[in-house]
Design a protein around this motif. Structure first.
Motif, PDB file in Angstrom:
ATOM      1  N   GLY A   1      -3.264   3.651  12.602  1.00  0.00           N
ATOM      2  CA  GLY A   1      -4.075   4.213  11.517  1.00  0.00           C
ATOM      3  C   GLY A   1      -3.284   4.418  10.246  1.00  0.00           C
ATOM      4  N   VAL A   2      -2.102   4.968  10.381  1.00  0.00           N
ATOM      5  CA  VAL A   2      -1.261   5.209   9.205  1.00  0.00           C
ATOM      6  C   VAL A   2      -0.869   3.877   8.562  1.00  0.00           C
ATOM      7  CG1 VAL A   2       0.984   6.081   8.443  1.00  0.00           C
ATOM      8  CG2 VAL A   2      -0.431   7.445   9.992  1.00  0.00           C
ATOM      9  N   ALA A   3      -0.477   2.911   9.380  1.00  0.00           N
ATOM     10  CA  ALA A   3      -0.074   1.608   8.847  1.00  0.00           C
ATOM     11  C   ALA A   3      -1.252   0.914   8.161  1.00  0.00           C
ATOM     12  CB  ALA A   3       0.483   0.729   9.957  1.00  0.00           C
ATOM     13  N   PHE A   4      -2.440   1.023   8.745  1.00  0.00           N
ATOM     14  CA  PHE A   4      -3.620   0.396   8.152  1.00  0.00           C
ATOM     15  C   PHE A   4      -3.873   0.961   6.753  1.00  0.00           C
ATOM     16  CE2 PHE A   4      -8.219   0.257   7.373  1.00  0.00           C
ATOM     17  CZ  PHE A   4      -8.430  -1.111   7.467  1.00  0.00           C
ATOM     18  N   ILE A   5      -3.834   2.259   6.631  1.00  0.00           N
ATOM     19  CA  ILE A   5      -4.103   2.894   5.339  1.00  0.00           C
ATOM     20  C   ILE A   5      -3.011   2.559   4.330  1.00  0.00           C
ATOM     21  CG2 ILE A   5      -4.277   5.131   4.167  1.00  0.00           C
ATOM     22  CD1 ILE A   5      -5.655   6.149   6.767  1.00  0.00           C
ATOM     23  N   VAL A   6      -1.764   2.615   4.758  1.00  0.00           N
ATOM     24  CA  VAL A   6      -0.657   2.335   3.835  1.00  0.00           C
ATOM     25  C   VAL A   6      -0.710   0.886   3.358  1.00  0.00           C
ATOM     26  CG1 VAL A   6       1.858   2.098   3.698  1.00  0.00           C
ATOM     27  CG2 VAL A   6       0.851   4.150   4.695  1.00  0.00           C
ATOM     28  N   VAL A   7      -0.918  -0.051   4.275  1.00  0.00           N
ATOM     29  CA  VAL A   7      -0.977  -1.465   3.891  1.00  0.00           C
ATOM     30  C   VAL A   7      -2.170  -1.717   2.978  1.00  0.00           C
ATOM     31  CG1 VAL A   7      -1.321  -3.804   4.775  1.00  0.00           C
ATOM     32  CG2 VAL A   7       0.280  -2.274   5.911  1.00  0.00           C
ATOM     33  N   LEU A   8      -3.292  -1.111   3.275  1.00  0.00           N
ATOM     34  CA  LEU A   8      -4.482  -1.295   2.440  1.00  0.00           C
ATOM     35  C   LEU A   8      -4.246  -0.783   1.019  1.00  0.00           C
ATOM     36  CD1 LEU A   8      -7.365  -2.363   2.650  1.00  0.00           C
ATOM     37  CD2 LEU A   8      -8.095  -0.047   3.178  1.00  0.00           C
ATOM     38  N   VAL A   9      -3.621   0.368   0.887  1.00  0.00           N
ATOM     39  CA  VAL A   9      -3.342   0.931  -0.438  1.00  0.00           C
ATOM     40  C   VAL A   9      -2.329   0.059  -1.183  1.00  0.00           C
ATOM     41  CG1 VAL A   9      -2.277   2.888  -1.631  1.00  0.00           C
ATOM     42  CG2 VAL A   9      -3.974   3.282   0.152  1.00  0.00           C
ATOM     43  N   VAL A  10      -1.297  -0.406  -0.500  1.00  0.00           N
ATOM     44  CA  VAL A  10      -0.278  -1.252  -1.150  1.00  0.00           C
ATOM     45  C   VAL A  10      -0.903  -2.559  -1.617  1.00  0.00           C
ATOM     46  CG1 VAL A  10       1.822  -2.586  -0.735  1.00  0.00           C
ATOM     47  CG2 VAL A  10       1.689  -0.214   0.011  1.00  0.00           C
ATOM     48  N   ILE A  11      -1.716  -3.188  -0.787  1.00  0.00           N
ATOM     49  CA  ILE A  11      -2.361  -4.445  -1.184  1.00  0.00           C
ATOM     50  C   ILE A  11      -3.297  -4.209  -2.364  1.00  0.00           C
ATOM     51  CG2 ILE A  11      -4.011  -6.194  -0.451  1.00  0.00           C
ATOM     52  CD1 ILE A  11      -2.758  -6.109   2.299  1.00  0.00           C
ATOM     53  N   ALA A  12      -4.045  -3.119  -2.337  1.00  0.00           N
ATOM     54  CA  ALA A  12      -4.947  -2.818  -3.446  1.00  0.00           C
ATOM     55  C   ALA A  12      -4.171  -2.616  -4.746  1.00  0.00           C
ATOM     56  CB  ALA A  12      -5.778  -1.579  -3.128  1.00  0.00           C
ATOM     57  N   MET A  13      -3.042  -1.946  -4.676  1.00  0.00           N
ATOM     58  CA  MET A  13      -2.233  -1.740  -5.879  1.00  0.00           C
ATOM     59  C   MET A  13      -1.662  -3.062  -6.390  1.00  0.00           C
ATOM     60  SD  MET A  13      -2.716   1.258  -6.504  1.00  0.00           S
ATOM     61  CE  MET A  13      -1.719   2.452  -7.272  1.00  0.00           C
ATOM     62  N   LEU A  14      -1.263  -3.935  -5.478  1.00  0.00           N
ATOM     63  CA  LEU A  14      -0.749  -5.243  -5.898  1.00  0.00           C
ATOM     64  C   LEU A  14      -1.846  -6.086  -6.540  1.00  0.00           C
ATOM     65  CD1 LEU A  14       1.589  -6.155  -2.909  1.00  0.00           C
ATOM     66  CD2 LEU A  14       2.257  -5.562  -5.232  1.00  0.00           C
ATOM     67  N   VAL A  15      -3.052  -6.027  -6.008  1.00  0.00           N
ATOM     68  CA  VAL A  15      -4.164  -6.775  -6.582  1.00  0.00           C
ATOM     69  C   VAL A  15      -4.467  -6.268  -7.987  1.00  0.00           C
ATOM     70  CG1 VAL A  15      -6.654  -7.185  -6.366  1.00  0.00           C
ATOM     71  CG2 VAL A  15      -5.178  -7.455  -4.388  1.00  0.00           C
ATOM     72  N   LEU A  16      -4.341  -4.977  -8.210  1.00  0.00           N
ATOM     73  CA  LEU A  16      -4.609  -4.408  -9.533  1.00  0.00           C
ATOM     74  C   LEU A  16      -3.587  -4.835 -10.585  1.00  0.00           C
ATOM     75  CD1 LEU A  16      -5.700  -0.771  -8.685  1.00  0.00           C
ATOM     76  CD2 LEU A  16      -7.114  -2.593  -9.625  1.00  0.00           C
ATOM     77  N   THR A  17      -2.403  -5.258 -10.158  1.00  0.00           N
ATOM     78  CA  THR A  17      -1.363  -5.628 -11.121  1.00  0.00           C
ATOM     79  C   THR A  17      -1.564  -7.015 -11.704  1.00  0.00           C
ATOM     80  OG1 THR A  17       0.114  -6.525  -9.423  1.00  0.00           O
ATOM     81  CG2 THR A  17       0.348  -4.192  -9.980  1.00  0.00           C
ATOM     82  N   PHE A  18      -2.373  -7.859 -11.068  1.00  0.00           N
ATOM     83  CA  PHE A  18      -2.578  -9.212 -11.572  1.00  0.00           C
ATOM     84  C   PHE A  18      -3.492  -9.191 -12.784  1.00  0.00           C
ATOM     85  CE2 PHE A  18      -1.598 -10.243  -7.085  1.00  0.00           C
ATOM     86  CZ  PHE A  18      -0.460 -10.970  -7.338  1.00  0.00           C
ATOM     87  N   LYS A  19      -3.052  -9.874 -13.827  1.00  0.00           N
ATOM     88  CA  LYS A  19      -3.856  -9.983 -15.038  1.00  0.00           C
ATOM     89  C   LYS A  19      -4.493 -11.369 -15.060  1.00  0.00           C
ATOM     90  CE  LYS A  19      -1.268  -6.964 -18.104  1.00  0.00           C
ATOM     91  NZ  LYS A  19      -0.550  -6.857 -19.370  1.00  0.00           N
ATOM     92  N   PRO A  20      -5.755 -11.441 -15.456  1.00  0.00           N
ATOM     93  CA  PRO A  20      -6.384 -12.762 -15.546  1.00  0.00           C
ATOM     94  C   PRO A  20      -5.804 -13.550 -16.723  1.00  0.00           C
ATOM     95  CG  PRO A  20      -7.893 -11.063 -16.295  1.00  0.00           C
ATOM     96  CD  PRO A  20      -6.678 -10.372 -15.761  1.00  0.00           C
ATOM     97  N   ASN A  21      -5.689 -14.882 -16.539  1.00  0.00           N
ATOM     98  CA  ASN A  21      -5.204 -15.704 -17.647  1.00  0.00           C
ATOM     99  C   ASN A  21      -6.329 -15.895 -18.668  1.00  0.00           C
ATOM    100  OD1 ASN A  21      -6.889 -17.697 -16.660  1.00  0.00           O
ATOM    101  ND2 ASN A  21      -5.244 -18.791 -15.607  1.00  0.00           N
TER     102      ASN A  21
END
Length: 81
Positions: free
Chosen positions: A45-65
């Protein structure tokens, strides 16, 4: 208005599945190491939440061209000003 593509529709599902697979790896590793199912479920459970939050933060960093931004601007409804 155009319908979203299948890729756009399944993108959140892909992120959830990726998080679940990584969390399953952590849970199985803990289960095989400690032989404690409760501890394995907690780590899953902890790993699922942590990985989900990290992936979401990484997705937010991408800027569209420029092309993607133009497409996004075309999809927005005009403002009523």
């Amino acid at each position: 208005m155009t319908q979203p593509s299948k890729r756009d529709v399944f993108k959140p599902v892909e992120l959830l599945v990726l998080s679940a697979v990584m969390a399953l790896f952590v849970g199985l590793t803990v289960l095989l190491s400690t032989r404690s199912p409760l501890l394995a479920v907690i780590f899953f459970g902890v790993a699922f939440i942590v990985v989900l939050v990290v992936i979401a933060m990484l997705v937010l960093t991408f800027k569209p061209n420029k092309d993607e931004q133009t497409e996004l601007d075309d999809e927005l409804p005009p403002s009523g000003h």
